[in-house]
Structure formats: C-alpha cells, structure tokens
Design an enzyme around this catalytic site. Structure first.
Site, PDB file in Angstrom:
ATOM      1  N   HIS A  58      -1.549   4.462  -4.933  1.00 36.17           N
ATOM      2  CA  HIS A  58      -0.367   4.157  -4.125  1.00 36.17           C
ATOM      3  C   HIS A  58      -0.777   3.720  -2.717  1.00 36.17           C
ATOM      4  O   HIS A  58      -1.660   4.310  -2.108  1.00 36.17           O
ATOM      5  CB  HIS A  58       0.512   5.414  -4.045  1.00 36.17           C
ATOM      6  CG  HIS A  58       1.856   5.170  -3.451  1.00 36.17           C
ATOM      7  ND1 HIS A  58       2.713   4.185  -3.891  1.00 36.17           N
ATOM      8  CD2 HIS A  58       2.501   5.793  -2.424  1.00 36.17           C
ATOM      9  CE1 HIS A  58       3.825   4.211  -3.165  1.00 36.17           C
ATOM     10  NE2 HIS A  58       3.720   5.170  -2.273  1.00 36.17           N
ATOM     11  N   CYS A  93      -2.257   0.702  -8.141  1.00 33.84           N
ATOM     12  CA  CYS A  93      -1.184   0.288  -7.226  1.00 33.84           C
ATOM     13  C   CYS A  93      -0.928  -1.220  -7.351  1.00 33.84           C
ATOM     14  O   CYS A  93      -1.871  -2.018  -7.298  1.00 33.84           O
ATOM     15  CB  CYS A  93      -1.598   0.627  -5.792  1.00 33.84           C
ATOM     16  SG  CYS A  93      -0.581  -0.154  -4.541  1.00 33.84           S
ATOM     17  N   TYR A  95       0.407  -3.309  -5.283  1.00 30.68           N
ATOM     18  CA  TYR A  95       0.042  -4.099  -4.103  1.00 30.68           C
ATOM     19  C   TYR A  95      -1.423  -4.517  -4.224  1.00 30.68           C
ATOM     20  O   TYR A  95      -1.787  -5.651  -3.910  1.00 30.68           O
ATOM     21  CB  TYR A  95       0.264  -3.307  -2.802  1.00 30.68           C
ATOM     22  CG  TYR A  95      -0.347  -4.003  -1.616  1.00 30.68           C
ATOM     23  CD1 TYR A  95       0.312  -5.059  -0.995  1.00 30.68           C
ATOM     24  CD2 TYR A  95      -1.624  -3.649  -1.158  1.00 30.68           C
ATOM     25  CE1 TYR A  95      -0.275  -5.748   0.065  1.00 30.68           C
ATOM     26  CE2 TYR A  95      -2.218  -4.328  -0.103  1.00 30.68           C
ATOM     27  CZ  TYR A  95      -1.547  -5.371   0.502  1.00 30.68           C
ATOM     28  OH  TYR A  95      -2.135  -6.057   1.534  1.00 30.68           O
ATOM     29  N   ARG A 103      -5.811 -12.101  -2.991  1.00 22.72           N
ATOM     30  CA  ARG A 103      -6.055 -12.665  -1.660  1.00 22.72           C
ATOM     31  C   ARG A 103      -7.465 -12.383  -1.145  1.00 22.72           C
ATOM     32  O   ARG A 103      -7.897 -12.995  -0.164  1.00 22.72           O
ATOM     33  CB  ARG A 103      -5.032 -12.104  -0.656  1.00 22.72           C
ATOM     34  CG  ARG A 103      -3.652 -12.655  -0.900  1.00 22.72           C
ATOM     35  CD  ARG A 103      -2.636 -12.111   0.078  1.00 22.72           C
ATOM     36  NE  ARG A 103      -1.304 -12.582  -0.268  1.00 22.72           N
ATOM     37  CZ  ARG A 103      -0.216 -12.295   0.420  1.00 22.72           C
ATOM     38  NH1 ARG A 103      -0.289 -11.539   1.495  1.00 22.72           N
ATOM     39  NH2 ARG A 103       0.952 -12.760   0.020  1.00 22.72           N
TER      40      ARG A 103
HETATM   41  N1  COA Z   1       3.368  -5.201  -4.938  1.00 23.60           N
HETATM   42  C1  COA Z   1       2.623  -6.292  -4.643  1.00 23.60           C
HETATM   43  N2  COA Z   1       2.693  -6.962  -3.466  1.00 23.60           N
HETATM   44  C2  COA Z   1       3.576  -6.498  -2.548  1.00 23.60           C
HETATM   45  C3  COA Z   1       4.377  -5.370  -2.795  1.00 23.60           C
HETATM   46  C4  COA Z   1       4.253  -4.713  -4.046  1.00 23.60           C
HETATM   47  N3  COA Z   1       4.979  -3.639  -4.362  1.00 23.60           N
HETATM   48  N4  COA Z   1       5.154  -5.149  -1.700  1.00 23.60           N
HETATM   49  C5  COA Z   1       4.849  -6.111  -0.816  1.00 23.60           C
HETATM   50  N5  COA Z   1       3.897  -6.916  -1.321  1.00 23.60           N
HETATM   51  C6  COA Z   1       3.310  -8.084  -0.677  1.00 23.60           C
HETATM   52  C7  COA Z   1       4.385  -8.905   0.016  1.00 23.60           C
HETATM   53  O1  COA Z   1       4.840  -9.871  -0.883  1.00 23.60           O
HETATM   54  C8  COA Z   1       3.674  -9.526   1.225  1.00 23.60           C
HETATM   55  O2  COA Z   1       3.402 -10.868   0.945  1.00 23.60           O
HETATM   56  P1  COA Z   1       3.555 -11.991   2.106  1.00 23.60           P
HETATM   57  O3  COA Z   1       2.391 -11.750   3.035  1.00 23.60           O
HETATM   58  O4  COA Z   1       3.427 -13.268   1.361  1.00 23.60           O
HETATM   59  O5  COA Z   1       4.883 -11.774   2.740  1.00 23.60           O
HETATM   60  C9  COA Z   1       2.359  -8.748   1.346  1.00 23.60           C
HETATM   61  O6  COA Z   1       2.438  -7.695   0.361  1.00 23.60           O
HETATM   62  C10 COA Z   1       2.179  -8.171   2.742  1.00 23.60           C
HETATM   63  O7  COA Z   1       0.838  -7.735   2.863  1.00 23.60           O
HETATM   64  P2  COA Z   1       0.453  -6.659   3.964  1.00 23.60           P
HETATM   65  O8  COA Z   1       1.027  -7.058   5.281  1.00 23.60           O
HETATM   66  O9  COA Z   1      -1.008  -6.432   3.880  1.00 23.60           O
HETATM   67  O10 COA Z   1       1.217  -5.381   3.399  1.00 23.60           O
HETATM   68  P3  COA Z   1       2.124  -4.332   4.216  1.00 23.60           P
HETATM   69  O11 COA Z   1       1.340  -3.738   5.322  1.00 23.60           O
HETATM   70  O12 COA Z   1       3.419  -4.971   4.534  1.00 23.60           O
HETATM   71  O13 COA Z   1       2.361  -3.190   3.090  1.00 23.60           O
HETATM   72  C11 COA Z   1       3.223  -2.276   1.028  1.00 23.60           C
HETATM   73  C12 COA Z   1       2.650  -3.541   1.737  1.00 23.60           C
HETATM   74  C13 COA Z   1       3.434  -2.628  -0.459  1.00 23.60           C
HETATM   75  C14 COA Z   1       2.206  -1.137   1.151  1.00 23.60           C
HETATM   76  C15 COA Z   1       4.561  -1.875   1.722  1.00 23.60           C
HETATM   77  O14 COA Z   1       5.509  -2.908   1.518  1.00 23.60           O
HETATM   78  C16 COA Z   1       5.156  -0.576   1.165  1.00 23.60           C
HETATM   79  O15 COA Z   1       4.787   0.523   1.623  1.00 23.60           O
HETATM   80  N6  COA Z   1       6.050  -0.653   0.165  1.00 23.60           N
HETATM   81  C17 COA Z   1       6.661   0.535  -0.444  1.00 23.60           C
HETATM   82  C18 COA Z   1       5.654   1.254  -1.344  1.00 23.60           C
HETATM   83  C19 COA Z   1       5.118   0.343  -2.436  1.00 23.60           C
HETATM   84  O16 COA Z   1       5.866  -0.374  -3.110  1.00 23.60           O
HETATM   85  N7  COA Z   1       3.764   0.373  -2.614  1.00 23.60           N
HETATM   86  C20 COA Z   1       3.081  -0.508  -3.580  1.00 23.60           C
HETATM   87  C21 COA Z   1       3.055   0.092  -4.948  1.00 23.60           C
HETATM   88  S1  COA Z   1       1.967   1.495  -5.034  1.00 23.60           S
END
Ligand code: COA
Length: 120
Positions: A58, A93, A95, A103
């Site tokens: 996560h 996870c 993300y 990337r």
């Molecule tokens: N899965 C994959 N990619 C995701 C995502 C997810 N659940 N949520 C966001 N992203 C992508 C976005 O599309 C964004 O793309 P963009 O740059 O083209 O706009 C990119 O992540 C942003 O990257 P970054 O700035 O490094 O991430 P962040 O610091 O904004 O954090 C998360 C990203 C996912 C950690 C944050 O949105 C979050 O805490 N979300 C809630 C918890 C969650 O869903 N965690 C992931 C599953 S474990």
C-alpha cells in the site's frame, strides 16, 4: 525593483521505519507499507530454497499533497532499499504496478518474477 525568487522548497525527507515496515515522511502522513515474506519456488529442484521478497502492499499520500511526485519518491526509496539488501519486490500496490514501474522501468530489474527464481 524585481522581487527575488523564492527558494524552492526542499522535497520531504523519506525515512525507513523498520519497526512498522514502512517508508514514510517525517510527519508519517505519507507512507509506503511493505511486508517481508518468504516465497518458495515452484520449480521442483528449488523446492527447499526460499526467497525473501518485499511485498509492497500500500502507498498513501494525503489529498493535499497528491500529484507532486511524493508517492514516486516513497517508491524510489523502498526500491533502493530492496536493491541494496538483495531483496526482490512484489508490486501488490496498484500505484506501484500501474504507475511507478511503467514510469521508472529501470526498477523492473528488482521485481520478483518466475525467471529470477532459478538464477538466484
Ligand atoms: N493506481 C495507480 N496509479 C495511480 C493511483 C492508483 N490507485 N492513484 C493515482 N495514480 C496515479 C495518478 O494517475 C497520477 O498520474 P498523473 O501524474 O498522470 O496525474 C500519478 O499516480 C501521480 O503520481 P505521484 O504524484 O507520484 O503520486 P501521489 O503522490 O499523488 O500519490 C497515491 C499517489 C496513489 C499514493 C495517492 O493518490 C493515494 O494515496 N491514493 C489513495 C490510496 C491508494 O489508492 N493507494 C494506491 C493503492 S495501494
């Protein structure tokens, strides 16, 4: 007279919290949670050999800090730790699997796969 440019804010420091199996910011509000677990290869001759993987389950960044690359920095710190400690990563996870790795494809060399089981 022109105003002097504001100095750029330094990026938040990422800390390894070994006790809680996390990489996190100093305020603990953004984090990457992982678990260490043993994987037993399925290949017959390797059955007794165990591989320890870092299962990254996560990643969380508070709403106000999203879209600034903070999750990317958390992942880079965790992947760097895995590489320095000869651990492979399971990218549970979404993300990590869907955004961070596409990337940052150079980190694919640290990702656990069937092919690696027989070469370790
Ligand atoms: N899965 C994959 N990619 C995701 C995502 C997810 N659940 N949520 C966001 N992203 C992508 C976005 O599309 C964004 O793309 P963009 O740059 O083209 O706009 C990119 O992540 C942003 O990257 P970054 O700035 O490094 O991430 P962040 O610091 O904004 O954090 C998360 C990203 C996912 C950690 C944050 O949105 C979050 O805490 N979300 C809630 C918890 C969650 O869903 N965690 C992931 C599953 S474990």
């Amino acid at each position: 007279m022109a105003k002097a440019a504001e100095p750029a804010a330094s990026p938040p420091k990422i800390i390894w919290n070994e006790r809680e199996s996390k990489f996190e910011t100093e305020d603990k509000r953004a984090y990457l949670q992982y678990y260490l677990r043993d994987v037993t290869p399925t290949v017959e001759e390797d059955e007794k050999r165990k591989i320890t993987v870092m299962d990254m389950v996560h990643t969380f960044v508070p709403g106000s800090k999203r879209g600034l690359g903070l999750a990317n920095r958390l992942c880079a710190a965790a992947f760097d730790h895995a590489r320095r400690n000869s651990l492979f990563v399971v990218p549970t996870c979404s993300y990590i699997s869907d955004t961070f790795l596409p990337r940052n494809p150079s980190w694919m060399s640290v990702v656990y796969s069937e092919d690696l089981k027989s070469s370790m």
